[in-house]
Design a protein around this motif. Structure first.
Motif, short mmCIF file in Angstrom:
data_model
loop_
_atom_site.label_atom_id
_atom_site.label_comp_id
_atom_site.label_asym_id
_atom_site.label_seq_id
_atom_site.Cartn_x
_atom_site.Cartn_y
_atom_site.Cartn_z
N MET A 1 0.83 -1.17 0.00
CA MET A 1 0.00 0.00 0.00
C MET A 1 0.88 1.23 0.00
SD MET A 1 -1.55 0.57 3.86
CE MET A 1 -1.36 -1.11 4.38
N TYR A 2 0.32 2.34 -0.43
CA TYR A 2 1.03 3.61 -0.47
C TYR A 2 0.48 4.48 0.65
CZ TYR A 2 3.03 7.92 -2.22
OH TYR A 2 3.74 9.08 -2.33
N VAL A 3 1.36 5.09 1.44
CA VAL A 3 0.90 5.91 2.56
C VAL A 3 1.59 7.26 2.57
CG1 VAL A 3 0.41 3.90 4.02
CG2 VAL A 3 2.59 5.08 4.27
N ILE A 4 0.90 8.21 3.15
CA ILE A 4 1.47 9.50 3.53
C ILE A 4 1.29 9.56 5.04
CG2 ILE A 4 1.28 12.01 3.39
CD1 ILE A 4 0.08 11.59 0.57
N LEU A 5 2.39 9.73 5.75
CA LEU A 5 2.37 9.77 7.21
C LEU A 5 2.79 11.16 7.66
CD1 LEU A 5 3.57 7.16 9.71
CD2 LEU A 5 4.50 9.47 9.88
N VAL A 6 2.02 11.72 8.57
CA VAL A 6 2.30 13.05 9.13
C VAL A 6 2.32 12.91 10.64
CG1 VAL A 6 1.48 15.42 9.28
CG2 VAL A 6 1.04 14.10 7.21
N TYR A 7 3.34 13.45 11.28
CA TYR A 7 3.35 13.40 12.73
C TYR A 7 3.50 14.79 13.33
CZ TYR A 7 8.51 13.58 12.59
OH TYR A 7 9.82 13.93 12.38
N ASP A 8 3.00 14.91 14.55
CA ASP A 8 3.13 16.14 15.33
C ASP A 8 3.49 15.69 16.74
OD1 ASP A 8 3.04 18.67 16.40
OD2 ASP A 8 0.87 18.90 16.24
N VAL A 9 4.76 15.82 17.09
CA VAL A 9 5.23 15.37 18.40
C VAL A 9 6.00 16.49 19.08
CG1 VAL A 9 5.36 12.94 17.71
CG2 VAL A 9 7.38 14.36 17.53
N GLY A 10 6.14 16.36 20.39
CA GLY A 10 6.87 17.35 21.16
C GLY A 10 8.32 17.47 20.71
N GLU A 11 8.88 18.64 20.91
CA GLU A 11 10.23 18.95 20.43
C GLU A 11 11.27 17.93 20.86
OE1 GLU A 11 13.29 22.71 20.82
OE2 GLU A 11 11.15 23.08 21.02
N LYS A 12 11.14 17.41 22.08
CA LYS A 12 12.12 16.46 22.60
C LYS A 12 12.08 15.11 21.88
CE LYS A 12 12.15 18.34 27.27
NZ LYS A 12 11.86 18.08 28.68
N ARG A 13 10.96 14.81 21.22
CA ARG A 13 10.78 13.52 20.57
C ARG A 13 10.92 13.57 19.05
NH1 ARG A 13 7.56 14.30 24.66
NH2 ARG A 13 5.78 15.05 23.48
N VAL A 14 11.07 14.75 18.48
CA VAL A 14 11.12 14.91 17.03
C VAL A 14 12.26 14.11 16.40
CG1 VAL A 14 11.56 16.56 15.16
CG2 VAL A 14 9.94 17.12 16.95
N GLY A 15 13.44 14.17 16.96
CA GLY A 15 14.60 13.47 16.40
C GLY A 15 14.39 11.96 16.35
N LYS A 16 13.86 11.40 17.43
CA LYS A 16 13.61 9.96 17.46
C LYS A 16 12.55 9.55 16.45
CE LYS A 16 14.87 9.18 22.26
NZ LYS A 16 14.41 8.75 23.58
N MET A 17 11.50 10.36 16.33
CA MET A 17 10.43 10.04 15.39
C MET A 17 10.92 10.15 13.94
SD MET A 17 7.32 8.95 15.38
CE MET A 17 6.54 9.42 16.91
N LEU A 18 11.72 11.18 13.67
CA LEU A 18 12.30 11.35 12.33
C LEU A 18 13.13 10.13 11.95
CD1 LEU A 18 13.07 13.08 9.81
CD2 LEU A 18 14.90 14.04 11.19
N LYS A 19 14.00 9.71 12.85
CA LYS A 19 14.86 8.56 12.61
C LYS A 19 14.04 7.29 12.34
CE LYS A 19 19.39 7.90 14.62
NZ LYS A 19 20.14 7.80 15.85
N LEU A 20 13.02 7.09 13.15
CA LEU A 20 12.16 5.92 13.00
C LEU A 20 11.46 5.91 11.64
CD1 LEU A 20 10.63 3.41 14.08
CD2 LEU A 20 8.93 5.02 14.99
#
Length: 87
Positions: A1-20
């Motif tokens: 399947m094709y997805v577009i994923l958008v996240y909105d997380v707290g500043e402290k967690r942005v780096g970890k979410m980006l990496k994931l």
């Protein structure tokens, strides 16, 4: 399947979410990813994301389509490359 994923997380967690998310999808813009992914890999990604998130204030939105060809994409301005090398 094709997805577009958008996240909105707290500043402290942005780096970890980006990496994931970069392990599974193409980074196309700040907090926005797209690409082909299997249902199993998407569940894996979301399960890992939930471990990073603060469920009281963070969110992820996933738009799903059977195939990329069913979406019309228009980019205004400079498009990031597919490998997501921009920071």
């Amino acid at each position: 399947m094709y997805v577009i994923l958008v996240y909105d997380v707290g500043e402290k967690r942005v780096g970890k979410m980006l990496k994931l998310c970069r392990r599974y999808l193409h980074w196309i813009q700040n907090s926005v990813f797209e690409g082909e992914i299997t249902p199993v890999k998407l569940r894996e990604l979301l399960a890992s994301a939930k471990k990073i998130m603060d469920m009281e204030c963070d969110s992820i939105i996933v738009f799903k389509s059977r195939e990329e060809k069913w979406l019309d994409k228009e980019v205004v301005g400079k498009e990031r490359n597919e490998l997501g090398n921009f920071l």
